[in-house]
Write an enzyme that holds these catalytic residues in place. Structure first.
Site, PDB file in Angstrom:
ATOM      1  N   GLY A 245     -89.544 -82.633 -33.590  1.00 54.42           N
ATOM      2  CA  GLY A 245     -88.110 -82.459 -33.398  1.00 54.42           C
ATOM      3  C   GLY A 245     -87.349 -83.765 -33.406  1.00 54.42           C
ATOM      4  O   GLY A 245     -87.771 -84.779 -33.958  1.00 54.42           O
ATOM      5  N   GLU A 270     -91.916 -74.172 -41.425  1.00 58.95           N
ATOM      6  CA  GLU A 270     -91.939 -74.477 -39.999  1.00 58.95           C
ATOM      7  C   GLU A 270     -91.679 -75.964 -39.795  1.00 58.95           C
ATOM      8  O   GLU A 270     -92.307 -76.819 -40.411  1.00 58.95           O
ATOM      9  CB  GLU A 270     -93.279 -74.084 -39.385  1.00 58.95           C
ATOM     10  CG  GLU A 270     -93.307 -74.224 -37.873  1.00 58.95           C
ATOM     11  CD  GLU A 270     -94.615 -73.747 -37.269  1.00 58.95           C
ATOM     12  OE1 GLU A 270     -94.817 -73.964 -36.062  1.00 58.95           O
ATOM     13  OE2 GLU A 270     -95.435 -73.161 -38.010  1.00 58.95           O
ATOM     14  N   LEU A 271     -90.755 -76.297 -38.932  1.00 59.85           N
ATOM     15  CA  LEU A 271     -90.312 -77.672 -38.725  1.00 59.85           C
ATOM     16  C   LEU A 271     -91.473 -78.596 -38.347  1.00 59.85           C
ATOM     17  O   LEU A 271     -92.226 -78.321 -37.425  1.00 59.85           O
ATOM     18  CB  LEU A 271     -89.242 -77.715 -37.629  1.00 59.85           C
ATOM     19  CG  LEU A 271     -88.683 -79.102 -37.265  1.00 59.85           C
ATOM     20  CD1 LEU A 271     -87.944 -79.711 -38.450  1.00 59.85           C
ATOM     21  CD2 LEU A 271     -87.775 -79.009 -36.041  1.00 59.85           C
ATOM     22  N   ASP A 272     -91.617 -79.705 -39.090  1.00 63.02           N
ATOM     23  CA  ASP A 272     -92.591 -80.764 -38.814  1.00 63.02           C
ATOM     24  C   ASP A 272     -94.021 -80.240 -38.699  1.00 63.02           C
ATOM     25  O   ASP A 272     -94.833 -80.755 -37.909  1.00 63.02           O
ATOM     26  CB  ASP A 272     -92.220 -81.504 -37.509  1.00 63.02           C
ATOM     27  CG  ASP A 272     -90.913 -82.274 -37.633  1.00 63.02           C
ATOM     28  OD1 ASP A 272     -90.552 -82.656 -38.769  1.00 63.02           O
ATOM     29  OD2 ASP A 272     -90.245 -82.490 -36.603  1.00 63.02           O
ATOM     30  N   SER A 273     -94.365 -79.218 -39.486  1.00 60.11           N
ATOM     31  CA  SER A 273     -95.685 -78.596 -39.388  1.00 60.11           C
ATOM     32  C   SER A 273     -96.405 -78.501 -40.723  1.00 60.11           C
ATOM     33  O   SER A 273     -97.446 -77.849 -40.820  1.00 60.11           O
ATOM     34  CB  SER A 273     -95.556 -77.189 -38.782  1.00 60.11           C
ATOM     35  OG  SER A 273     -95.072 -77.254 -37.462  1.00 60.11           O
TER      36      SER A 273
END
Length: 330
Positions: A245, A270-273
């Site tokens: 994040g 999916e954020l930062d995944s």
């Protein structure tokens, strides 16, 4: 308005052993340096191969190159112990007069069909076009500037078609002057929570080979990823999966960590995944304040992103399982 610097309003459109978990490297180099062969007629090629694991793949790959009087300089191979798939990356020298580029594509295509390959890519850096990329960046520009200077110095086999930002930069700023001097268009696309300007971005980057997010502080939607359909490389200023994040440097500083780092990964919904490509670390201590902490973080971010882009262009990266990568080191 300078035609290279474009402000677009919201209303406009614009991848030979019997051991399990085989992973090894074969090196043969009679020339001392891949980039400096003894004969000027020899050219450097790279082949990336990913297929179901069966007996004889390496022999056939070697025979394919040797049959055209090519010389293998090195080969990286990996076969995981729990999944019967074969990953290889080969570097070789060849004479284009004896192995024309079109024939090379046909030869490796035949191998691909023979072994039902999921991926077979051949690249000849001195002959093939450079990768066309677009860089997306926000206000912070240390990664952007490092990529621009790296491109100028010839560190990356890329052609930068545009720089896109949601942050306005004045005509006399370093970035704008650099872009204008080299004929690289700059697109200022101010975003809002309701409008991320994704349709305009897609119009601009449609003919690129991949995208680089150099600290672009906007989340690309699933619809954008499905429409673009090609790889997007992002730099995250933290060691994923920790400190996801926003403001991970402040998160890490407040947590009192002794190692900071950066992560380059492919973008997923999916954020930062997304699958991790590269991670680098730097040691910090109680003597660091937030300012020196961030300075060290920015330096490791630049190195991590540059290393990932170089690995990508040199065909060192393969998808592995659901959310991992195989990366053959240089």
């Amino acid at each position: 308005m300078n035609f290279l610097r474009r402000v677009i309003s919201p209303s406009s459109r614009f991848q030979v052993s019997q051991f399990a978990n085989r992973s090894f490297k074969i090196t043969q180099n009679h020339y001392g340096s891949i980039s400096q062969p003894t004969s000027s007629s020899l050219v450097h090629g790279i082949h990336q191969f990913h297929c179901p694991d069966v007996v004889g793949i390496l022999a056939k790959l070697s025979d394919c190159i040797a049959s055209r009087e090519g010389n293998i300089l090195g080969a990286d191979i990996f076969v995981p112990d729990d999944n019967h798939v074969f990953y290889s990356r080969s570097e070789f020298l060849f004479d284009p007069a004896k192995w024309p580029r079109e024939q090379m594509d046909a030869d490796f295509s035949n191998l691909s069909k023979k072994f039902n390959a999921m991926k077979s890519v051949v690249r000849v850096p001195d002959i093939d076009p450079k990768y066309k990329i677009s860089i997306l960046a926000s206000k912070q520009e240390h990664c952007l500037v490092d990529l621009l200077h790296g491109w100028q110095d010839g560190r990356f086999p890329i052609h930068i078609t545009s720089v896109i930002s949601n942050h306005e930069r004045g005509p006399n700023t370093h970035v704008i002057r650099f872009l204008e001097r080299h004929g690289i268009p700059y697109y200022y696309l101010p975003t809002t929570k309701e409008n991320k300007r994704e349709e305009e971005i897609l119009d601009i980057v449609g003919d690129t080979d991949f995208l680089v997010l150099a600290r672009y502080m906007q989340v690309l939607s699933g619809d954008f990823l499905k429409s673009y359909k090609k790889d997007i490389i992002n730099i995250h200023h933290g060691l994923l999966p920790s400190f996801k994040g926003s403001n991970p440097s402040k998160q890490a500083f407040d947590a009192g960590v002794k190692l900071i780092g950066a992560t380059t990964h492919f973008v997923s919904e999916e954020l930062d995944s997304g699958p991790i490509i590269e991670q680098l670390v730097e040691r910090v201590s109680h003597r660091d304040n937030l300012r020196t902490f961030i300075q060290k973080s920015e330096d490791v971010e630049k190195r991590c992103l540059a290393k990932a882009i170089k690995s990508y262009c040199e065909l060192r990266i393969f998808p592995y399982e659901a959310n991992k990568t195989v990366v053959f080191r240089s």
